[in-house]
Write a protein that holds these residues in place. Structure first.
Motif, PDB file in Angstrom:
ATOM      1  N   VAL A 159       0.714  -1.115  -0.011  1.00  0.00           N
ATOM      2  CA  VAL A 159      -0.094  -0.059   0.093  1.00  0.00           C
ATOM      3  C   VAL A 159       0.986   1.161  -0.129  1.00  0.00           C
ATOM      4  CG1 VAL A 159      -1.693   1.277   1.455  1.00  0.00           C
ATOM      5  CG2 VAL A 159      -1.731  -1.170   1.135  1.00  0.00           C
ATOM      6  N   PRO A 160       1.707   1.569   0.892  1.00  0.00           N
ATOM      7  CA  PRO A 160       2.490   2.513   0.850  1.00  0.00           C
ATOM      8  C   PRO A 160       3.641   2.558  -0.170  1.00  0.00           C
ATOM      9  CG  PRO A 160       3.318   1.360   2.725  1.00  0.00           C
ATOM     10  CD  PRO A 160       2.253   0.682   2.202  1.00  0.00           C
ATOM     11  N   VAL A 161       4.083   1.540  -0.771  1.00  0.00           N
ATOM     12  CA  VAL A 161       5.078   1.435  -1.781  1.00  0.00           C
ATOM     13  C   VAL A 161       4.272   1.868  -3.232  1.00  0.00           C
ATOM     14  CG1 VAL A 161       6.205  -0.223  -3.165  1.00  0.00           C
ATOM     15  CG2 VAL A 161       6.474  -0.456  -1.012  1.00  0.00           C
ATOM     16  N   TYR A 162       3.036   1.424  -3.415  1.00  0.00           N
ATOM     17  CA  TYR A 162       2.227   1.700  -4.614  1.00  0.00           C
ATOM     18  C   TYR A 162       1.929   3.311  -4.280  1.00  0.00           C
ATOM     19  CZ  TYR A 162      -0.910   1.964  -8.316  1.00  0.00           C
ATOM     20  OH  TYR A 162      -1.622   2.290  -9.535  1.00  0.00           O
ATOM     21  N   ALA A 163       1.602   3.760  -3.256  1.00  0.00           N
ATOM     22  CA  ALA A 163       1.281   5.167  -3.230  1.00  0.00           C
ATOM     23  C   ALA A 163       2.301   5.862  -3.380  1.00  0.00           C
ATOM     24  CB  ALA A 163       0.705   5.530  -1.643  1.00  0.00           C
ATOM     25  N   ALA A 164       3.744   5.447  -2.809  1.00  0.00           N
ATOM     26  CA  ALA A 164       5.002   6.207  -3.447  1.00  0.00           C
ATOM     27  C   ALA A 164       5.147   6.277  -4.926  1.00  0.00           C
ATOM     28  CB  ALA A 164       6.099   5.926  -2.411  1.00  0.00           C
ATOM     29  N   TYR A 165       4.762   5.118  -5.362  1.00  0.00           N
ATOM     30  CA  TYR A 165       5.320   4.932  -6.917  1.00  0.00           C
ATOM     31  C   TYR A 165       4.057   5.977  -7.703  1.00  0.00           C
ATOM     32  CZ  TYR A 165       4.000   3.186 -11.313  1.00  0.00           C
ATOM     33  OH  TYR A 165       3.681   2.907 -12.655  1.00  0.00           O
ATOM     34  N   LYS A 166       2.929   5.957  -7.375  1.00  0.00           N
ATOM     35  CA  LYS A 166       1.822   6.602  -7.789  1.00  0.00           C
ATOM     36  C   LYS A 166       2.304   8.315  -7.925  1.00  0.00           C
ATOM     37  CE  LYS A 166      -1.798   6.369 -10.439  1.00  0.00           C
ATOM     38  NZ  LYS A 166      -1.731   5.643 -11.729  1.00  0.00           N
ATOM     39  N   LEU A 167       2.893   8.556  -6.626  1.00  0.00           N
ATOM     40  CA  LEU A 167       2.973  10.002  -6.395  1.00  0.00           C
ATOM     41  C   LEU A 167       4.234  10.386  -6.958  1.00  0.00           C
ATOM     42  CD1 LEU A 167       2.513  10.651  -2.553  1.00  0.00           C
ATOM     43  CD2 LEU A 167       1.111  11.542  -4.281  1.00  0.00           C
ATOM     44  N   CYS A 168       5.198   9.740  -7.170  1.00  0.00           N
ATOM     45  CA  CYS A 168       6.308  10.067  -7.950  1.00  0.00           C
ATOM     46  C   CYS A 168       6.052  10.066  -9.614  1.00  0.00           C
ATOM     47  CB  CYS A 168       7.572   8.870  -7.627  1.00  0.00           C
ATOM     48  SG  CYS A 168       8.169   9.072  -6.005  1.00  0.00           S
ATOM     49  N   SER A 169       5.161   9.262 -10.119  1.00  0.00           N
ATOM     50  CA  SER A 169       4.961   9.164 -11.257  1.00  0.00           C
ATOM     51  C   SER A 169       3.835  10.224 -11.816  1.00  0.00           C
ATOM     52  CB  SER A 169       4.246   7.818 -11.800  1.00  0.00           C
ATOM     53  OG  SER A 169       3.008   7.440 -11.295  1.00  0.00           O
ATOM     54  N   LEU A 170       3.332  10.983 -11.003  1.00  0.00           N
ATOM     55  CA  LEU A 170       2.307  12.037 -11.371  1.00  0.00           C
ATOM     56  C   LEU A 170       3.095  13.113 -11.300  1.00  0.00           C
ATOM     57  CD1 LEU A 170      -0.573  11.011  -9.093  1.00  0.00           C
ATOM     58  CD2 LEU A 170      -0.420  10.994 -11.639  1.00  0.00           C
ATOM     59  N   PRO A 171       2.445  14.238 -12.263  1.00  0.00           N
ATOM     60  CA  PRO A 171       3.613  15.686 -12.501  1.00  0.00           C
ATOM     61  C   PRO A 171       2.856  16.799 -11.490  1.00  0.00           C
ATOM     62  CG  PRO A 171       1.468  15.389 -13.955  1.00  0.00           C
ATOM     63  CD  PRO A 171       1.600  14.187 -13.245  1.00  0.00           C
ATOM     64  N   SER A 173       3.486  19.707  -8.312  1.00  0.00           N
ATOM     65  CA  SER A 173       4.007  19.898  -6.884  1.00  0.00           C
ATOM     66  C   SER A 173       3.301  18.944  -6.213  1.00  0.00           C
ATOM     67  CB  SER A 173       3.319  21.096  -6.246  1.00  0.00           C
ATOM     68  OG  SER A 173       2.135  21.168  -6.367  1.00  0.00           O
ATOM     69  N   LEU A 174       3.875  18.533  -4.654  1.00  0.00           N
ATOM     70  CA  LEU A 174       3.322  17.625  -3.976  1.00  0.00           C
ATOM     71  C   LEU A 174       1.733  17.564  -3.760  1.00  0.00           C
ATOM     72  CD1 LEU A 174       3.744  15.209  -2.119  1.00  0.00           C
ATOM     73  CD2 LEU A 174       4.444  16.705  -0.284  1.00  0.00           C
ATOM     74  N   ARG A 175       1.277  18.648  -3.571  1.00  0.00           N
ATOM     75  CA  ARG A 175      -0.148  19.024  -3.600  1.00  0.00           C
ATOM     76  C   ARG A 175      -0.749  18.593  -4.757  1.00  0.00           C
ATOM     77  NH1 ARG A 175      -4.469  22.696  -4.116  1.00  0.00           N
ATOM     78  NH2 ARG A 175      -5.648  22.833  -2.094  1.00  0.00           N
ATOM     79  N   GLU A 176      -0.386  18.762  -5.934  1.00  0.00           N
ATOM     80  CA  GLU A 176      -1.120  18.544  -7.080  1.00  0.00           C
ATOM     81  C   GLU A 176      -1.030  16.810  -7.353  1.00  0.00           C
ATOM     82  OE1 GLU A 176      -0.082  22.454  -9.764  1.00  0.00           O
ATOM     83  OE2 GLU A 176       1.225  20.778  -9.643  1.00  0.00           O
ATOM     84  N   LYS A 177       0.126  16.361  -6.969  1.00  0.00           N
ATOM     85  CA  LYS A 177       0.271  15.010  -7.005  1.00  0.00           C
ATOM     86  C   LYS A 177      -0.572  14.118  -6.295  1.00  0.00           C
ATOM     87  CE  LYS A 177       5.346  14.998  -7.779  1.00  0.00           C
ATOM     88  NZ  LYS A 177       5.500  14.195  -8.898  1.00  0.00           N
ATOM     89  N   VAL A 178      -0.754  14.504  -5.086  1.00  0.00           N
ATOM     90  CA  VAL A 178      -1.782  13.994  -4.008  1.00  0.00           C
ATOM     91  C   VAL A 178      -3.282  14.050  -4.695  1.00  0.00           C
ATOM     92  CG1 VAL A 178      -2.948  14.257  -1.603  1.00  0.00           C
ATOM     93  CG2 VAL A 178      -0.437  14.387  -1.877  1.00  0.00           C
ATOM     94  N   ALA A 179      -3.485  15.489  -5.075  1.00  0.00           N
ATOM     95  CA  ALA A 179      -4.916  15.716  -5.641  1.00  0.00           C
ATOM     96  C   ALA A 179      -5.122  14.920  -6.958  1.00  0.00           C
ATOM     97  CB  ALA A 179      -4.824  17.115  -6.204  1.00  0.00           C
ATOM     98  N   ALA A 181      -3.894  11.963  -7.398  1.00  0.00           N
ATOM     99  CA  ALA A 181      -4.109  10.512  -6.928  1.00  0.00           C
ATOM    100  C   ALA A 181      -5.384  10.035  -6.339  1.00  0.00           C
ATOM    101  CB  ALA A 181      -2.825  10.188  -6.135  1.00  0.00           C
ATOM    102  N   ILE A 182      -5.891  11.186  -5.852  1.00  0.00           N
ATOM    103  CA  ILE A 182      -7.101  10.795  -5.103  1.00  0.00           C
ATOM    104  C   ILE A 182      -8.381  11.273  -5.684  1.00  0.00           C
ATOM    105  CG2 ILE A 182      -6.092  10.955  -2.732  1.00  0.00           C
ATOM    106  CD1 ILE A 182      -7.174  13.611  -2.235  1.00  0.00           C
TER     107      ILE A 182
END
Length: 207
Positions: A159-171, A173-179, A181-182
Motif C-alpha cells: 500500500v505505501p509502496v504503490y502510493a509512493a510510486y503513484k506520487l512519483c509518477s504524477l506531474p 507539486s506535492l499538493r497536485e500529485k496528491v490531488a 492521486a485521489i
C-alpha cells in the motif's frame, strides 16, 4: 463440495490480482492469457510446499499470519479510501445511480466514522495480542515467526509502496500529485482548476 469451494475461492482471489495488474500495466494487458498462466503456475508451484511431509507446518504458518492482520489492514485502507478520499457523498451518489435510492444517514455515518475506527481498533488489538503459532505441542521457532511476519508485511507494505510510486509518477507539486492521486480520472479537470473537493472542509464533514 470442498473441491469446488476451494477452486471458486482460488479463482476469485487470483482474478483480483490478475485484473489489478493488467489494468495498471498495458504490457500485461496485451498478454493477459500468458500472464494468467504464469500466475497459475507460480501459485501451483508455491502451494506444493503445503503437501509435503512437513506441509502442515507451512500451512499453519501461512494460516496464522497471512489470513489475519494483513486482511484486516487491507480492509481498513479500503474503508479509509472510499469514505475519506473518494468521498461518502460521491459513493452515495454512485449507489443512487445504480439502485435509485440514496443510502440513509446511518450507513453514511457507519462508512465514514464507525467502520474505520472499529477496523483500526481491531488491527491494533490483533497486532498487540498476537501470539506465536502452534501446531499441537510444536512451537514454531523465532525464525519461523519472523518469516510469518514477513509474509504478512509483504501484502501490507504494498500500500505505501504503490502510493509512493503513484506520487512519483504524477506531474506537478506535492499538493497536485496528491490531488491527482485521489481524484477520479473523469474529474481531473477539477485539479487543473484548483477545485479539489477532498481539500475542502465540506468534504471532510459531509456524510
Amino acid at each position: 463440495m470442498l473441491l469446488t469451494l476451494g477452486i471458486d475461492s482460488a479463482m476469485g482471489g487470483m482474478e483480483s490480482v490478475v485484473t489489478g495488474l493488467t489494468d495498471e500495466f498495458q504490457l500485461l494487458h496485451r498478454h493477459r492469457e500468458l500472464f494468467t498462466l504464469f500466475i497459475v503456475l507460480v501459485t501451483f508451484l508455491l502451494s506444493l510446499f503445503c503437501v509435503t511431509n512437513g506441509g502442515i507446518y507451512v500451512f499453519t504458518l501461512l494460516d496464522h499470519f497471512a489470513a489475519g492482520t494483513s486482511i484486516l489492514f487491507g480492509v481498513l485502507i479500503e474503508a479509509i479510501g472510499v469514505a475519506w478520499l473518494y468521498g461518502v457523498w460521491r459513493f452515495s451518489d454512485d449507489i443512487k445511480q445504480m439502485t435509485g435510492r440514496r443510502p440513509s444517514l446511518y450507513w453514511r455515518l457507519c462508512w465514514k466514522f464507525v467502520s474505520p475506527c472499529f477496523l483500526l481498533f481491531v488491527v491494533v488489538v490483533s497486532v498487540a495480542t498476537s501470539r506465536p503459532p502452534r501446531y499441537g505441542d510444536y512451537v514454531f521457532p523465532e525464525w519461523a515467526n519472523a518469516l510469518g511476519w514477513a509474509v504478512a508485511a509483504s501484502s501490507m507494505c504494498l500500500v505505501p509502496v504503490y502510493a509512493a510510486y503513484k506520487l512519483c509518477s504524477l506531474p506537478g507539486s506535492l499538493r497536485e500529485k496528491v490531488a491527482y492521486a485521489i481524484t477520479p480520472e473523469k474529474e481531473r479537470e477539477l485539479v487543473d482548476r484548483g477545485e479539489v473537493r477532498q481539500f475542502t472542509l465540506r468534504h471532510w464533514l459531509l456524510v
